[in-house]
Structures are given as structure tokens and as C-alpha cells.
Design a protein around this motif. Sequence first.
Motif, PDB file in Angstrom:
ATOM      1  N   SER A  23      55.750 -35.944 -96.969  1.00 33.60           N
ATOM      2  CA  SER A  23      56.733 -35.512 -95.975  1.00 33.60           C
ATOM      3  C   SER A  23      57.506 -36.685 -95.378  1.00 33.60           C
ATOM      4  CB  SER A  23      56.045 -34.748 -94.844  1.00 33.60           C
ATOM      5  OG  SER A  23      55.497 -33.560 -95.328  1.00 33.60           O
ATOM      6  N   LYS A  24      56.888 -37.865 -95.336  1.00 33.49           N
ATOM      7  CA  LYS A  24      57.498 -39.023 -94.684  1.00 33.49           C
ATOM      8  C   LYS A  24      58.262 -39.939 -95.637  1.00 33.49           C
ATOM      9  CE  LYS A  24      55.161 -40.859 -91.077  1.00 33.49           C
ATOM     10  NZ  LYS A  24      54.071 -41.597 -90.440  1.00 33.49           N
ATOM     11  N   VAL A  91      50.857 -30.508 -87.216  1.00 33.51           N
ATOM     12  CA  VAL A  91      51.781 -31.639 -87.138  1.00 33.51           C
ATOM     13  C   VAL A  91      51.600 -32.562 -88.332  1.00 33.51           C
ATOM     14  CG1 VAL A  91      52.477 -33.640 -85.764  1.00 33.51           C
ATOM     15  CG2 VAL A  91      51.824 -31.513 -84.628  1.00 33.51           C
ATOM     16  N   VAL A  92      52.714 -32.871 -88.988  1.00 37.75           N
ATOM     17  CA  VAL A  92      52.698 -33.785 -90.133  1.00 37.75           C
ATOM     18  C   VAL A  92      52.943 -35.211 -89.662  1.00 37.75           C
ATOM     19  CG1 VAL A  92      53.831 -34.379 -92.309  1.00 37.75           C
ATOM     20  CG2 VAL A  92      53.431 -31.975 -91.726  1.00 37.75           C
ATOM     21  N   THR A 105      56.538 -30.775 -88.810  1.00 34.73           N
ATOM     22  CA  THR A 105      55.388 -29.880 -88.830  1.00 34.73           C
ATOM     23  C   THR A 105      55.269 -29.219 -90.192  1.00 34.73           C
ATOM     24  OG1 THR A 105      56.536 -27.849 -88.153  1.00 34.73           O
ATOM     25  CG2 THR A 105      55.803 -29.326 -86.393  1.00 34.73           C
ATOM     26  N   VAL A 106      54.136 -28.604 -90.420  1.00 32.68           N
ATOM     27  CA  VAL A 106      53.970 -27.755 -91.586  1.00 32.68           C
ATOM     28  C   VAL A 106      54.966 -26.604 -91.404  1.00 32.68           C
ATOM     29  CG1 VAL A 106      52.342 -26.230 -92.781  1.00 32.68           C
ATOM     30  CG2 VAL A 106      51.546 -28.408 -91.837  1.00 32.68           C
ATOM     31  N   MET A 158      47.316 -36.599 -82.592  1.00 29.07           N
ATOM     32  CA  MET A 158      47.588 -37.563 -83.658  1.00 29.07           C
ATOM     33  C   MET A 158      46.897 -38.896 -83.348  1.00 29.07           C
ATOM     34  SD  MET A 158      49.332 -35.690 -85.682  1.00 29.07           S
ATOM     35  CE  MET A 158      50.077 -36.802 -86.851  1.00 29.07           C
ATOM     36  N   HIS A 159      46.301 -39.047 -82.164  1.00 32.41           N
ATOM     37  CA  HIS A 159      45.460 -40.175 -81.761  1.00 32.41           C
ATOM     38  C   HIS A 159      46.101 -41.543 -81.918  1.00 32.41           C
ATOM     39  CE1 HIS A 159      42.397 -37.240 -81.220  1.00 32.41           C
ATOM     40  NE2 HIS A 159      42.510 -36.868 -82.461  1.00 32.41           N
TER      41      HIS A 159
END
Length: 162
Positions: A23-24, A91-92, A105-106, A158-159
Motif C-alpha cells: 500500500s505504501k 489502518v494500513v 485504511t483497508v 500504530m504504536h
Amino acid sequence: MKDQRGYSEKEQRQITLCQRLISKKSYLCQEEIRRDLQRHGFAGISQSSVSRLLKILGAIKIRNARGQKIYALNPQSQPVPNAARSLNEMVVSVEHNGEFILIHTVAGYGRAVARVLDYHSLPDILGAIAGSSIVWVAPRSAGRIDALCRRINYLLCMHEYS
């Protein structure tokens, strides 16, 4: 994408990471994906494992703006939205360019993620617009965008908050 309940924890982490990577970034071949998976902690991953991950994700090859064939996630093979999914699964990625923040996002979860942001009423968010698989966030101040991006990452599990 197939149901992930039948996979081990390690396989689920590989699937999630592979989905985020595709995705990125634009990948021309499986070897590029394999190298990035190795850099992210899956040192022994083989090309055949990458091929299996791509099949599980329903990845397809499409032409980019340069005419190159790259891997992409097929929106038709993405799971139907499920409210029982955790935010981390929805969340992607979360990224910014110094002016605004994009939350990928998905497919089908953009509005749910935007609703979470609305619920928390973060004072540094001027506004947000949601689509099916993306949330565009306008910060109140571009000077505080790094801190806002970290806070959104933390809020969405997402930490990366410090």
C-alpha cells in the motif's frame, strides 16, 4: 483476501506487513517485497512465501503512471468491512507531508477510522475527510503536524507515539 483466522500469529504478521508495504510503495517484483519483509524482521522469508502472501492478499499487477507493472491490492478481493476488527487491523499507514496527514485504511474502513478521530475531538485537527480507504486530515497548525501524526498513530494503535 481470504479469512486470516486459519493462519499462525507469525503468518498474520507477515500478511499485515506485506499489505502495508504494498500500500505504501511500488514494487516491480517479488524479490523487492522479500527484501523489505526481511528488513522488517522476517529474515528467513523465501520467494515462495512472498508469492503465497501475495495470493492470500489477492494482489494484482497494474500499470503505474510510468507504464511499469507494479503490485497492488485488488479492491475487489479485500474483506467486507467488519466492525469487530481492531483499529490496528483497519489502518494500513499514517503519513504526512508537512501540510496534511493521510491515513490509509483497508478498503471500506476509512469512514470508521475518521469517526474514531471525530469521537476523540483532538484539538490539533482542523478537519478530516473520509473516503472508503483513506482519511485526509487537516492539522490546525502545520508547525505541530509531527506531534499530531504521532498522536494519531498512537490513537489508532500504530504504536509510534513518543
